[in-house]
Design a protein around this motif. Sequence first.
Motif, PDB file in Angstrom:
ATOM      1  N   ASN A 156       0.691  -0.709  -0.240  1.00  0.00           N
ATOM      2  CA  ASN A 156      -0.288  -0.399   0.247  1.00  0.00           C
ATOM      3  C   ASN A 156       1.151   1.428  -0.045  1.00  0.00           C
ATOM      4  N   ASP A 157       1.752   1.058   0.982  1.00  0.00           N
ATOM      5  CA  ASP A 157       2.516   2.126   1.050  1.00  0.00           C
ATOM      6  C   ASP A 157       4.184   2.042   0.170  1.00  0.00           C
ATOM      7  N   LEU A 158       3.608   2.679  -0.895  1.00  0.00           N
ATOM      8  CA  LEU A 158       4.809   2.766  -2.015  1.00  0.00           C
ATOM      9  C   LEU A 158       5.732   3.924  -2.375  1.00  0.00           C
ATOM     10  N   SER A 159       6.163   4.394  -1.045  1.00  0.00           N
ATOM     11  CA  SER A 159       6.885   5.336  -0.791  1.00  0.00           C
ATOM     12  C   SER A 159       8.726   4.635  -0.696  1.00  0.00           C
ATOM     13  N   ASP A 160       9.389   5.330  -0.679  1.00  0.00           N
ATOM     14  CA  ASP A 160      11.186   5.065  -0.381  1.00  0.00           C
ATOM     15  C   ASP A 160      10.922   5.576   0.904  1.00  0.00           C
ATOM     16  N   SER A 161      10.171   5.896   1.962  1.00  0.00           N
ATOM     17  CA  SER A 161      10.736   6.192   3.260  1.00  0.00           C
ATOM     18  C   SER A 161      10.117   5.550   4.399  1.00  0.00           C
ATOM     19  N   PRO A 162      11.537   5.136   5.205  1.00  0.00           N
ATOM     20  CA  PRO A 162      11.095   4.541   6.273  1.00  0.00           C
ATOM     21  C   PRO A 162      10.417   4.961   7.146  1.00  0.00           C
ATOM     22  N   THR A 163       9.568   3.418   8.131  1.00  0.00           N
ATOM     23  CA  THR A 163       8.136   3.462   8.487  1.00  0.00           C
ATOM     24  C   THR A 163       8.764   3.202   9.910  1.00  0.00           C
ATOM     25  N   GLU A 164       7.998   3.427  11.744  1.00  0.00           N
ATOM     26  CA  GLU A 164       8.589   3.452  13.056  1.00  0.00           C
ATOM     27  C   GLU A 164       7.717   2.118  12.812  1.00  0.00           C
ATOM     28  N   GLU A 165       6.355   1.447  12.084  1.00  0.00           N
ATOM     29  CA  GLU A 165       5.609   0.573  11.411  1.00  0.00           C
ATOM     30  C   GLU A 165       7.008  -0.794  10.812  1.00  0.00           C
ATOM     31  N   GLY A 166       7.465   0.229  10.548  1.00  0.00           N
ATOM     32  CA  GLY A 166       8.551  -0.559   9.659  1.00  0.00           C
ATOM     33  C   GLY A 166       9.587  -1.557  10.761  1.00  0.00           C
ATOM     34  N   LYS A 167      10.126  -1.199  11.012  1.00  0.00           N
ATOM     35  CA  LYS A 167      10.935  -0.857  12.098  1.00  0.00           C
ATOM     36  C   LYS A 167      10.730  -1.509  12.722  1.00  0.00           C
ATOM     37  N   GLN A 168       9.599  -1.554  13.716  1.00  0.00           N
ATOM     38  CA  GLN A 168       9.474  -2.260  15.324  1.00  0.00           C
ATOM     39  C   GLN A 168       8.709  -3.850  14.545  1.00  0.00           C
ATOM     40  N   GLU A 169       8.444  -3.370  13.530  1.00  0.00           N
ATOM     41  CA  GLU A 169       8.685  -5.317  12.805  1.00  0.00           C
ATOM     42  C   GLU A 169      10.087  -5.884  12.661  1.00  0.00           C
ATOM     43  N   LEU A 170      10.745  -5.294  11.706  1.00  0.00           N
ATOM     44  CA  LEU A 170      11.641  -5.556  12.258  1.00  0.00           C
ATOM     45  C   LEU A 170      12.545  -6.027  12.915  1.00  0.00           C
ATOM     46  N   LEU A 171      12.587  -5.193  14.206  1.00  0.00           N
ATOM     47  CA  LEU A 171      13.075  -5.991  15.103  1.00  0.00           C
ATOM     48  C   LEU A 171      12.028  -6.804  15.899  1.00  0.00           C
ATOM     49  N   SER A 172      10.712  -7.095  15.911  1.00  0.00           N
ATOM     50  CA  SER A 172      10.198  -7.843  16.087  1.00  0.00           C
ATOM     51  C   SER A 172      10.408  -9.183  15.707  1.00  0.00           C
ATOM     52  N   LYS A 173      10.745  -9.096  14.151  1.00  0.00           N
ATOM     53  CA  LYS A 173      11.459 -10.845  13.682  1.00  0.00           C
ATOM     54  C   LYS A 173      12.838 -11.179  14.015  1.00  0.00           C
ATOM     55  N   LEU A 174      13.626  -9.282  14.413  1.00  0.00           N
ATOM     56  CA  LEU A 174      14.736 -10.046  14.831  1.00  0.00           C
ATOM     57  C   LEU A 174      14.945 -10.790  16.334  1.00  0.00           C
ATOM     58  N   ASN A 175      14.281 -10.123  17.188  1.00  0.00           N
ATOM     59  CA  ASN A 175      13.882 -11.246  18.557  1.00  0.00           C
ATOM     60  C   ASN A 175      13.277 -12.167  18.496  1.00  0.00           C
ATOM     61  N   ARG A 176      12.794 -12.687  17.156  1.00  0.00           N
ATOM     62  CA  ARG A 176      12.669 -14.426  17.007  1.00  0.00           C
ATOM     63  C   ARG A 176      13.904 -15.375  17.004  1.00  0.00           C
ATOM     64  N   ILE A 177      15.241 -14.491  16.414  1.00  0.00           N
ATOM     65  CA  ILE A 177      15.860 -15.069  15.760  1.00  0.00           C
ATOM     66  C   ILE A 177      17.415 -15.112  17.049  1.00  0.00           C
ATOM     67  N   THR A 178      17.126 -13.820  17.523  1.00  0.00           N
ATOM     68  CA  THR A 178      18.797 -13.559  18.330  1.00  0.00           C
ATOM     69  C   THR A 178      17.801 -12.678  19.244  1.00  0.00           C
ATOM     70  N   GLU A 179      18.364 -13.332  20.997  1.00  0.00           N
ATOM     71  CA  GLU A 179      17.967 -12.699  21.984  1.00  0.00           C
ATOM     72  C   GLU A 179      18.520 -10.616  22.023  1.00  0.00           C
ATOM     73  N   LEU A 180      19.628 -10.716  21.576  1.00  0.00           N
ATOM     74  CA  LEU A 180      20.693  -9.550  21.098  1.00  0.00           C
ATOM     75  C   LEU A 180      19.541  -8.567  20.317  1.00  0.00           C
ATOM     76  N   GLU A 181      19.950  -7.531  20.588  1.00  0.00           N
ATOM     77  CA  GLU A 181      18.370  -5.934  20.066  1.00  0.00           C
ATOM     78  C   GLU A 181      20.583  -4.763  19.384  1.00  0.00           C
ATOM     79  N   GLY A 182      21.229  -4.648  19.969  1.00  0.00           N
ATOM     80  CA  GLY A 182      22.008  -4.026  18.646  1.00  0.00           C
ATOM     81  C   GLY A 182      21.764  -2.520  18.552  1.00  0.00           C
ATOM     82  N   ASN A 183      22.481  -2.319  18.016  1.00  0.00           N
ATOM     83  CA  ASN A 183      22.635  -0.508  17.488  1.00  0.00           C
ATOM     84  C   ASN A 183      21.759   0.047  15.738  1.00  0.00           C
ATOM     85  N   ILE A 184      20.643   0.449  16.116  1.00  0.00           N
ATOM     86  CA  ILE A 184      20.713   0.851  14.649  1.00  0.00           C
ATOM     87  C   ILE A 184      21.079   1.777  14.047  1.00  0.00           C
ATOM     88  N   VAL A 185      22.286   1.336  13.037  1.00  0.00           N
ATOM     89  CA  VAL A 185      22.712   2.163  12.517  1.00  0.00           C
ATOM     90  C   VAL A 185      21.971   2.730  10.730  1.00  0.00           C
TER      91      VAL A 185
END
Length: 324
Positions: free
Chosen positions: A223-252
């Motif tokens: 639906n959103d076809l912009s090239d702009s990153p979103t807070e929703e996308g970030k949270q989804e990725l962090l949630s997916k990351l959490n299923r793979i590793t307990e580490l959080e990391g710093n977003i670069v």
Amino acid sequence: MVIDEPSLSASSRVAAGIWNPVVFKRLTKSWMVDEILPFMLEFYQAQEKKFGVQLLQHRNIIKLFSELQEVNLWSKRATHDMSAYLDKEILAEGLPAAVKLLDVGYAKVLRAGNLNLTLFLNAVTNYLQSNDMYLIEKFDFSAFSPSHLKYKNIEAKYVVFCEGHLISKNPLFKYIPMKPAKGEVLTLQMDNLKLERDILNKNAFIMPLENNLFKVGATYNWNDLSDSPTEEGKQELLSKLNRITELEGNIVRHEAGVRPSVIDRRPVLGSHPAFKSVYVFNGMGTKGVMLAPFFANHLIEHITLNKNLNKEVDITRFNQFFVN
């Protein structure tokens, strides 16, 4: 002559550049992979020699299993039709301690890896610029005559439009039924993950870069076809990351791009119904690194040697949508 405005679409520069010979959803071979993969490797190896840079990184993809059913299907496929791409050994240890591994274990996809897209795109752009074959500007359709193949003061024998998802704004090819999908990725610093080469996968991927940096992806948004990153996308990725590793990391970095996919999930190649020397090359979707070299060559052979196009990619399959 390549006419390009690099700021218009960022999907290739954002992408991780992973090639994966396997479709995880059905655990089948990627479409035409036996033919496409050798061609891809030969092509990029030739570019490495030409430009004097390392572009390819051969890696395994570590598939983390969630349930026994996945393991059983993997074992069946790996000993039959998928033996060239699936390691049949199901493993229970050997991963970094920070990886969340269930009792059902993991296995490896073979003959996978990634292309350093930034290096590749920069090398090609520099080559084109040094040979006066690169014009940085937004293509002006009002200055283009498709019947005479003339754009401003440039005359051509053939014109090929390779515009990604922005083809929807092309008055000649906007009839092609695209289904673009925005994807977001994160680059994280995780000093304690200790993953050196292989890519982790479990409904998302973690790919090691260098200096304890990792690329994590990806999301899908139709639906959103912009090239702009979103807070929703970030949270989804962090949630997916959490299923793979307990580490959080710093977003670069947090980046987004729009994948150019067609409604039937196949590339689209060929000439315009009315202007036979005007061509399209599009629809590489999520597998651009793997598909683009093979089908670029396929299109060139069609144009210069009059070879027939593969029916699955031929633009004529969408002729019913064209209104003159």
